[in-house]
Write a protein that holds these residues in place. Structure first.
Motif, short mmCIF file in Angstrom:
data_model
loop_
_atom_site.label_atom_id
_atom_site.label_comp_id
_atom_site.label_asym_id
_atom_site.label_seq_id
_atom_site.Cartn_x
_atom_site.Cartn_y
_atom_site.Cartn_z
N THR A 1 1.22 -90.62 -14.06
CA THR A 1 0.05 -89.85 -13.68
C THR A 1 -1.13 -90.79 -13.44
O THR A 1 -1.10 -91.97 -13.85
CB THR A 1 -0.34 -88.85 -14.78
N ASP A 2 -2.16 -90.28 -12.79
CA ASP A 2 -3.37 -91.09 -12.56
C ASP A 2 -3.99 -91.53 -13.88
O ASP A 2 -4.50 -92.64 -14.00
CB ASP A 2 -4.39 -90.31 -11.73
N LYS A 3 -3.94 -90.65 -14.88
CA LYS A 3 -4.51 -90.99 -16.19
C LYS A 3 -3.70 -92.09 -16.88
O LYS A 3 -4.27 -92.99 -17.51
CB LYS A 3 -4.59 -89.74 -17.06
N GLN A 4 -2.39 -92.04 -16.75
CA GLN A 4 -1.56 -93.10 -17.30
C GLN A 4 -1.84 -94.42 -16.58
O GLN A 4 -1.96 -95.47 -17.20
CB GLN A 4 -0.07 -92.75 -17.18
N ARG A 5 -1.97 -94.34 -15.27
CA ARG A 5 -2.24 -95.56 -14.48
C ARG A 5 -3.59 -96.17 -14.86
O ARG A 5 -3.73 -97.39 -14.89
CB ARG A 5 -2.20 -95.25 -12.99
N ARG B 1 -0.66 -91.82 -23.77
CA ARG B 1 -0.45 -92.08 -22.34
C ARG B 1 0.40 -93.32 -22.10
O ARG B 1 1.28 -93.32 -21.23
CB ARG B 1 -1.79 -92.21 -21.63
N GLU C 1 6.25 -92.73 -9.15
CA GLU C 1 5.73 -91.39 -8.91
C GLU C 1 5.62 -90.56 -10.19
O GLU C 1 4.83 -89.62 -10.24
CB GLU C 1 6.60 -90.66 -7.88
N ARG C 2 6.38 -90.90 -11.21
CA ARG C 2 6.30 -90.19 -12.49
C ARG C 2 5.01 -90.49 -13.24
O ARG C 2 4.61 -89.72 -14.09
CB ARG C 2 7.48 -90.57 -13.38
#
Length: 97
Positions: free
Chosen positions: A19-23, A52, A16-17
């Motif tokens: 972010t969509d951008k990191q993913r 990221r 959950e930590r």
């Protein structure tokens, strides 16, 4: 890797930590892309990609880039699931005259 000491709650919190951008960056990292290739594909700078991945690495408590990919892949298999796909739900039956 954390091994059996890692609890389900800790895994969930790490997932959950992210972010969509990191993913998005990590998904391409799983494809063995370089930071430069990831940057080109996402339309961002190499510096942003590295940042990221670095913050994702910290969130996942990974040792290096490869360890980050391994941990992310494990969590992705567990938590990145769609319960159902609305496209696969058949429409209501209609009676034809």
């Amino acid at each position: 890797m954390d091994g059996p000491q890692t609890s389900i709650a800790e895994d969930r919190l790490r997932w959950e930590r992210l972010t969509d951008k990191q993913r998005a960056c990590l998904d391409l990292l799983l494809e063995r892309k370089t930071s430069k290739e990831i940057a080109r594909q996402l339309g961002i700078s190499k510096h942003t990609v590295d940042q990221r991945i670095r913050t994702a690495r910290a969130a996942l408590h990974a040792n290096d880039r490869d360890d980050t990919a391994i941990r992310y892949a494990r969590l992705k298999r567990i938590y990145d699931r769609i319960a159902y796909d609305a496209v696969d739900i058949p429409p209501l039956a209609t009676i034809m005259p």
